[in-house]
Design an enzyme around this catalytic site. Structure first.
Site, PDB file in Angstrom:
ATOM      1  CG  ASP A  35      -2.087   0.919   1.110  1.00 25.58           C
ATOM      2  OD1 ASP A  35      -2.315   1.451   0.012  1.00 25.58           O
ATOM      3  OD2 ASP A  35      -2.778   1.135   2.120  1.00 25.58           O
ATOM      4  CG  HIS A  52      -0.203   2.089  -9.158  1.00 23.79           C
ATOM      5  ND1 HIS A  52      -0.400   1.697  -7.863  1.00 23.79           N
ATOM      6  CD2 HIS A  52      -1.316   2.798  -9.500  1.00 23.79           C
ATOM      7  CE1 HIS A  52      -1.579   2.145  -7.445  1.00 23.79           C
ATOM      8  NE2 HIS A  52      -2.142   2.825  -8.421  1.00 23.79           N
ATOM      9  CG  LEU A 146       9.511 -16.731  -3.865  1.00 20.05           C
ATOM     10  CD1 LEU A 146       9.315 -16.785  -2.352  1.00 20.05           C
ATOM     11  CD2 LEU A 146       9.873 -15.304  -4.290  1.00 20.05           C
TER      12      LEU A 146
HETATM   13  C1  FPP Z   1      -2.142   0.171  -3.293  1.00 23.32           C
HETATM   14  O1  FPP Z   1      -1.635   1.477  -3.280  1.00 23.32           O
HETATM   15  C2  FPP Z   1      -1.516  -0.571  -4.389  1.00 23.32           C
HETATM   16  C3  FPP Z   1      -2.184  -1.154  -5.408  1.00 23.32           C
HETATM   17  C4  FPP Z   1      -3.638  -1.144  -5.529  1.00 23.32           C
HETATM   18  C5  FPP Z   1      -1.469  -1.821  -6.511  1.00 23.32           C
HETATM   19  C6  FPP Z   1      -0.225  -2.514  -6.123  1.00 23.32           C
HETATM   20  C7  FPP Z   1       0.476  -3.007  -7.312  1.00 23.32           C
HETATM   21  C8  FPP Z   1       1.810  -3.012  -7.445  1.00 23.32           C
HETATM   22  C9  FPP Z   1       2.735  -2.535  -6.422  1.00 23.32           C
HETATM   23  C10 FPP Z   1       2.444  -3.566  -8.667  1.00 23.32           C
HETATM   24  C11 FPP Z   1       1.996  -4.942  -8.951  1.00 23.32           C
HETATM   25  C12 FPP Z   1       3.041  -5.732  -9.544  1.00 23.32           C
HETATM   26  C13 FPP Z   1       2.831  -6.898 -10.149  1.00 23.32           C
HETATM   27  C14 FPP Z   1       3.925  -7.808 -10.356  1.00 23.32           C
HETATM   28  C15 FPP Z   1       1.520  -7.311 -10.631  1.00 23.32           C
HETATM   29  P1  FPP Z   1      -2.649   2.700  -3.365  1.00 23.32           P
HETATM   30  O2  FPP Z   1      -2.793   3.090  -4.775  1.00 23.32           O
HETATM   31  O3  FPP Z   1      -3.923   2.333  -2.684  1.00 23.32           O
HETATM   32  O4  FPP Z   1      -1.871   3.788  -2.563  1.00 23.32           O
HETATM   33  P2  FPP Z   1      -2.527   4.982  -1.743  1.00 23.32           P
HETATM   34  O5  FPP Z   1      -3.205   4.347  -0.560  1.00 23.32           O
HETATM   35  O6  FPP Z   1      -1.334   5.788  -1.361  1.00 23.32           O
HETATM   36  O7  FPP Z   1      -3.464   5.701  -2.655  1.00 23.32           O
END
Ligand code: FPP
Length: 255
Positions: A35, A52, A146
């Site tokens: 997050d 992201h 893994l």
């Molecule tokens: C939450 O942060 C994060 C997500 C919804 C997406 C997470 C995805 C990745 C880190 C990349 C995925 C990688 C692969 C290999 C598929 P948020 O957007 O809710 O953050 P915020 O709370 O600061 O708005």
């Protein structure tokens, strides 16, 4: 300009180093709620998707570290069943991320003996996202290192309802009676039926909740929270979480 056309960082993460004193009592299964990508970007005046993008680079580092540490399973929450509510350009970008990640990183995953799996309703993802995931699963199917388990279009409540429906059908078919249903029955119907429950569950960015992630499986997981936003959660802090886990006494309700 399509917003998701951010350049991919193609450099190999050869510089990931792990501490050698950590080898005893490594959690077998680590689950992470990654997050804070949006806030990471906003703090820099960048669009959320830049967060992201940076978060995806961090996935590379943490996968490498987990593999070096001989963690058996790393489950990453990449997209929840609730994330479809986000603006369409962000959803589009999030659907593009696994494609970019796997296109660029798959050879390294294969080389490093990592096996790619997913949990969630993959059949509802865009066709090209499904294709990339299927290809990665096929190419890494025989790997023995893994397990990189990507939770994508995943929601724990949906997973449980889906399992309960399957169990009801099996009862109706006369395979077993209602009295024979145990915790194992449900566990065996979850997406995670082939995996042990997470030993350690990490959430970054200071939020203190599970957000519909592995609610059944995390019943006895050790929880570890940090204020650090996911793109800044590097190997050192990952190791700190593991060290903290190693100090905990797991009693599973006993004394
Ligand atoms: C939450 O942060 C994060 C997500 C919804 C997406 C997470 C995805 C990745 C880190 C990349 C995925 C990688 C692969 C290999 C598929 P948020 O957007 O809710 O953050 P915020 O709370 O600061 O708005």
């Amino acid at each position: 300009m399509r917003l998701f056309k951010l350049p991919f960082n193609n450099k190999k993460e050869k510089n990931v180093e792990i501490s050698t004193d950590l080898s005893e009592n490594i959690p077998k299964h680590i689950a992470i709620i990654m997050d804070g990508n949006g806030r990471w970007a906003q703090k820099r005046g960048l669009p959320r998707i830049a967060g992201h993008r940076e978060g995806m680079d961090n996935v590379k580092r943490i996968v490498k570290a987990a593999n070096l540490l001989q963690v058996e399973v790393l489950t990453l929450y990449a997209f929840s069943t609730e994330n479809w509510k986000r603006p369409s350009n962000e959803v589009e970008y999030l659907m593009r991320l696994p494609i970019d990640f796997l296109q660029h990183y798959l050879p390294e995953l294969v080389e490093e003996n990592v096996r790619v799996q997913t949990i969630g309703e993959a059949q509802d993802l865009p066709a090209n996202t499904q294709k990339a995931i299927l290809n990665a699963k096929q190419q890494t199917a025989d790997n023995t290192g893994l397990i990189l388990n990507i939770a994508i279009n995943y929601g724990s409540r949906f997973e449980m309802i889906r399992s309960i429906k399957e169990i009801c059908e099996e009862v109706q078919e006369g395979k077993y009676g209602i009295d024979e249903i145990t915790e194992n029955t449900l566990s065996h119907h979850l997406y995670t039926s082939q995996l042990e429950d997470p030993d350690l569950l990490i959430r970054t960015s200071g939020e203190l909740r599970l957000s519909n992630f592995l609610l059944w499986q995390a019943a006895y997981s050790e929880l570890w929270f940090t204020e650090t936003l996911w793109p800044d959660f590097h190997t050192e802090e990952f190791e700190e979480a593991i060290r903290d886990y190693q100090k905990r006494k797991r009693r599973y309700g006993g004394i």
